[in-house]
Design an enzyme around this catalytic site. Structure first.
Site, PDB file in Angstrom:
ATOM      1  N   HIS A 200      -7.645  11.684  -2.596  1.00 25.66           N
ATOM      2  CA  HIS A 200      -7.150  10.311  -2.790  1.00 25.66           C
ATOM      3  C   HIS A 200      -6.563   9.940  -4.403  1.00 25.66           C
ATOM      4  CE1 HIS A 200      -7.171   5.903  -3.736  1.00 25.66           C
ATOM      5  NE2 HIS A 200      -6.922   6.000  -2.625  1.00 25.66           N
TER       6      HIS A 200
ATOM      7  N   ARG B  33      -0.254   9.220  -0.969  1.00 22.34           N
ATOM      8  CA  ARG B  33      -1.443   9.955  -0.996  1.00 22.34           C
ATOM      9  C   ARG B  33      -1.059  11.643  -1.948  1.00 22.34           C
ATOM     10  NH1 ARG B  33      -6.257   7.406   1.890  1.00 22.34           N
ATOM     11  NH2 ARG B  33      -5.741   4.828   1.109  1.00 22.34           N
TER      12      ARG B  33
ATOM     13  N   GLU C 179      -6.903   1.982  -3.354  1.00 20.07           N
ATOM     14  CA  GLU C 179      -5.279   1.698  -3.867  1.00 20.07           C
ATOM     15  C   GLU C 179      -4.931   0.964  -3.607  1.00 20.07           C
ATOM     16  OE1 GLU C 179      -3.469   4.965  -1.506  1.00 20.07           O
ATOM     17  OE2 GLU C 179      -2.156   3.496  -0.909  1.00 20.07           O
TER      18      GLU C 179
ATOM     19  N   LEU D 209     -14.889   5.843  -5.090  1.00 19.63           N
ATOM     20  CA  LEU D 209     -13.408   5.402  -4.647  1.00 19.63           C
ATOM     21  C   LEU D 209     -12.680   3.902  -5.480  1.00 19.63           C
ATOM     22  CD1 LEU D 209     -10.550   6.297  -2.621  1.00 19.63           C
ATOM     23  CD2 LEU D 209     -11.260   4.349  -1.784  1.00 19.63           C
TER      24      LEU D 209
ATOM     25  N   GLN E  80      -7.353  15.178   2.942  1.00 24.81           N
ATOM     26  CA  GLN E  80      -6.592  14.264   2.429  1.00 24.81           C
ATOM     27  C   GLN E  80      -7.144  13.923   0.808  1.00 24.81           C
ATOM     28  OE1 GLN E  80      -6.083  10.163   2.929  1.00 24.81           O
ATOM     29  NE2 GLN E  80      -4.204  11.142   2.887  1.00 24.81           N
TER      30      GLN E  80
ATOM     31  N   HIS F 208     -10.255  12.591   0.177  1.00 30.50           N
ATOM     32  CA  HIS F 208     -10.892  11.315   0.820  1.00 30.50           C
ATOM     33  C   HIS F 208     -10.627  11.550   2.214  1.00 30.50           C
ATOM     34  CE1 HIS F 208     -10.794   7.025   0.232  1.00 30.50           C
ATOM     35  NE2 HIS F 208     -10.263   7.360   1.544  1.00 30.50           N
TER      36      HIS F 208
ATOM     37  N   ARG G 291      -2.174  11.217   5.991  1.00 33.36           N
ATOM     38  CA  ARG G 291      -2.005   9.892   5.890  1.00 33.36           C
ATOM     39  C   ARG G 291      -2.047   8.633   5.193  1.00 33.36           C
ATOM     40  NH1 ARG G 291      -6.124   5.504   5.107  1.00 33.36           N
ATOM     41  NH2 ARG G 291      -7.949   7.219   4.030  1.00 33.36           N
TER      42      ARG G 291
ATOM     43  N   PHE H  56       1.008  -1.155   0.163  1.00 29.95           N
ATOM     44  CA  PHE H  56      -0.047  -0.285   0.024  1.00 29.95           C
ATOM     45  C   PHE H  56       0.759   1.030   0.261  1.00 29.95           C
ATOM     46  CE2 PHE H  56      -4.627   1.231   1.013  1.00 29.95           C
ATOM     47  CZ  PHE H  56      -4.995  -0.149   0.011  1.00 29.95           C
TER      48      PHE H  56
END
Ligand SMILES: Cc1cc2nc3c(=O)[nH]c(=O)nc-3n(C[C@H](O)[C@H](O)[C@H](O)COP(=O)(O)OP(=O)(O)OC[C@H]3O[C@@H](n4cnc5c(N)ncnc54)[C@H](O)[C@@H]3O)c2cc1C
Length: 574
Positions: free
Chosen positions: A239, A283, A252, A249, A237, A352, A387, A123
């Protein structure tokens, strides 16, 4: 209407998403079911946003293969652009493996590898494959398991479709909440000795967002008005891969499983921005790279003519896609009529997550006696300015557990409970039925809501300038004034979703104002806060958390130090 003191509990939990349910279970477990818990949610628990989480949750499970707590903590701190509090991060990563095994014993069907062990995939920003997952429906399986486990505890009373409208304070401590029972339209108070706010994030402050309609930041606004500061709200954030044109979404995990991001020249452009980690860079870095590619003319024309880029999964093959990321395929086919086995998916960065939130210490306690916060509603701070994917479900598990235990211990030490005075309910009742619903003509609240979201999308996006933020702040202040005269179409009591939308809008107007005020003040670029007029990180002046306190004329800002225990800030290279 006769407004009576209806209910009281030992512990009240606002929010029945992953963090709230985990907290309710822990409080019940540590007291052997002796604690009386009220679990409040404006929707049925299984409609909480957490069910939508997709890609996985982080944990160090393979020390024998080289993963370590130090590595997970370092990845998190570096990913945060050094704004995370390192003592909290250290505790967090150490508590995770046990949580993963615990929820497996409760029933989560973690995807296994060929040897039958819990599988882990790469990730973004993680230097080891440490995302534990259940295909790409991780949130759903976690929530289903949590919900089933919760049924064992008859000390928990659920208040579904109860919309909390205020956090009440008596004698300097938490005393209870007021709220609207949506089915009847009655306003009640619920008194309690302690409370955990687990009301999730505020994605719906933006138009192009991956978030559920319920994510309107109510808990932030309630805590703020009760005198608890909101920390680091300038860091929403983005994404990298929102499906065009809806913003749904595309996890990821699609890049964790090997997907590529391509520009109009069919080039994996990340080699120019993050040559080592490429599509698995954090991100903030990928989102900036994507916007830069689009701005420099290397985007493609997406649905509705909106420029975007391509997420290419074709080389993964149908078998792998069906096994590891079936939901990505399902979403692409259902919402775009496009099969990623054969065609790249058009994507662009999407709002996001909210890194900021209710200011807490490392154990989730706020400065208000008797009040804790957990999950996305809280800012501990584990995520600092950016994050890493999979660290949020992880936070909900760990901090649901910690706050559930701490709040239960607190309750056991409190002899007499406070009672929210009846006047609190009368105050909300007259505000709703005497004030908000009284305008028969005027602007519709939905016009203000959609303008607010447009303003945030355009002026508080991936790159910002002072002019943009000042303009947006001015507009939001005007909208706050327009809101007081706006019309709510439905004036009935039963299940008035026009009314709850108005209450949500009122909260989001405050939160937009706080984000912009905090963003204007922070004269640097760090993590998700990228200012074109201050493009560099400035540790000398800005290695500190922003705290926004309620004041009648608008948020008052203060700052608190970042707790750095091991790693001094360095340049982030990926
Ligand atoms: C599409 C998507 C996929 C994601 N995938 C991942 C992932 O794979 N891994 C990861 O780590 N993170 C992921 N995230 C982030 C993660 O899902 C969230 O941060 C997390 O689920 C938040 O959980 P929570 O318990 O804090 O809040 P939520 O699940 O949002 O729950 C909030 C609760 O508060 C209640 N509530 C709110 N306001 C009120 C009110 N006024 N009165 C009463 N109740 C109220 C709601 O009803 C709800 O029960 C993803 C996010 C998105 C948008």
């Amino acid at each position: 209407m006769d407004i009576v003191e209806k209910m009281s509990h030992d512990l009240l939990i606002l929010g029945s998403g992953l963090a709230g349910q985990r907290a309710a279970i822990e409080a019940s477990k540590v007291t052997n079911g002796k604690i009386d818990v009220g679990l409040v949610s404006k929707v049925h628990p299984m409609r909480s946003h957490s069910v939508a989480a997709e890609g996985g949750t982080a944990a160090v499970l393979r020390p024998e293969e080289g993963d370590t707590y130090e590595l997970h903590a370092w990845d998190t701190v570096k990913g945060s652009d050094f704004l995370a509090d390192q003592d909290a991060v250290d505790m967090f990563v150490r508590m995770l493996p046990e949580e993963i095994l615990r929820v497996e014993h409760w029933g989560v069907p973690w995807t296994r590898d060929q040897n039958g062990k819990i599988d882990q995939r790469p990730f973004g920003g993680h230097s080891f494959p440490r995302a534990v997952y259940a295909a790409d429906k991780t949130g759903f399986f976690l929530m289903q398991t949590m919900y089933n486990t919760l049924q064992k505890y008859d000390n928990v009373t659920r208040y579904d479709e109860f919309f909390a409208t205020s956090i009440e304070v008596e004698h300097g401590a938490f005393s209870g909440v007021t709220g609207l029972e949506m089915v009847s339209g009655e306003v009640y108070t619920i008194s309690a000795k302690a409370c955990i706010v687990a009301t999730g994030g505020v994605g719906r402050l933006f138009n192009f967002t991956s978030y559920s309609h319920t994510s309107t930041g109510d808990g932030y606004a309630l805590a703020y008005r009760a005198g608890v500061p909101l920390k680091d709200m300038e860091f929403p954030q983005f994404h990298p891969t929102g499906l065009m044109p809806s913003g749904i979404l595309i996890t990821e995990a699609s890049r964790g499983e090997g997907g590529y991001l391509l520009n109009s020249e069919e080039k994996r452009f990340l080699e120019n921005y993050a040559p080592k980690m490429m599509e698995l860079a954090p991100r903030d870095i990928i989102s900036r790279a994507m916007v830069t590619e689009i701005q420099q003319g290397r985007g493609i024309e997406g649905p509705e003519g909106i420029p975007c880029l391509k997420l290419d999964l074709r080389h993964l093959g149908g078998e792998k896609i069906n096994k590891k990321i079936p939901f990505v395929r399902e979403l692409s086919i259902k919402f775009l009529g496009l099969d990623p086995v054969d065609q790249p998916i058009p994507v662009r960065p999407v709002q996001h997550y909210t890194m900021g939130g209710i200011d807490t210490d490392s154990y989730g306690a706020t400065c208000l006696r008797g009040l804790w916060a957990a999950g996305e509603a809280a800012c501990v701070s584990l995520h600092g300015a950016n994050r890493l994917g999979t660290n949020s479900l992880a936070e909900c598990l760990v901090y649901g557990k910690i706050t559930g235990q701490k709040a239960a211990e607190f309750v056991e030490g409190v002899r007499s409970s406070q009672v929210v005075p009846k006047e609190a309910a009368s105050r909300v009742e007259s505000r709703i039925y005497g004030d908000l619903l009284k305008h028969e003509t005027g602007e519709r609240i939905y016009e203000i809501r959609s303008e607010l979201r447009d303003i945030m999308d355009v002026n508080f996006g991936i790159f910002r300038t002072l002019e943009q933020m000042e303009y947006a702040l001015k507009k939001i202040r005007e909208m706050k004034s327009r809101f007081t005269k706006a019309k709510i179409d439905d004036s009935s009591r039963a299940y008035n979703t026009d009314l709850t939308s108005a209450l949500e809008l009122e909260n989001m107007l405050d939160l937009g104002e706080i984000m912009l005020t905090s963003g204007i003040a922070r004269q640097e670029s760090r993590g998700a806060h990228s200012r074109l007029d201050y493009p560099a990180r400035d540790d000398r002046n800005w290695l500190k958390h922003t705290l926004a306190y309620y004041a009648r004329e608008g948020p008052r800002l203060d700052y608190s130090p970042v707790r750095i225990t091991i790693w001094k800030p360095t340049e982030r290279r990926y």
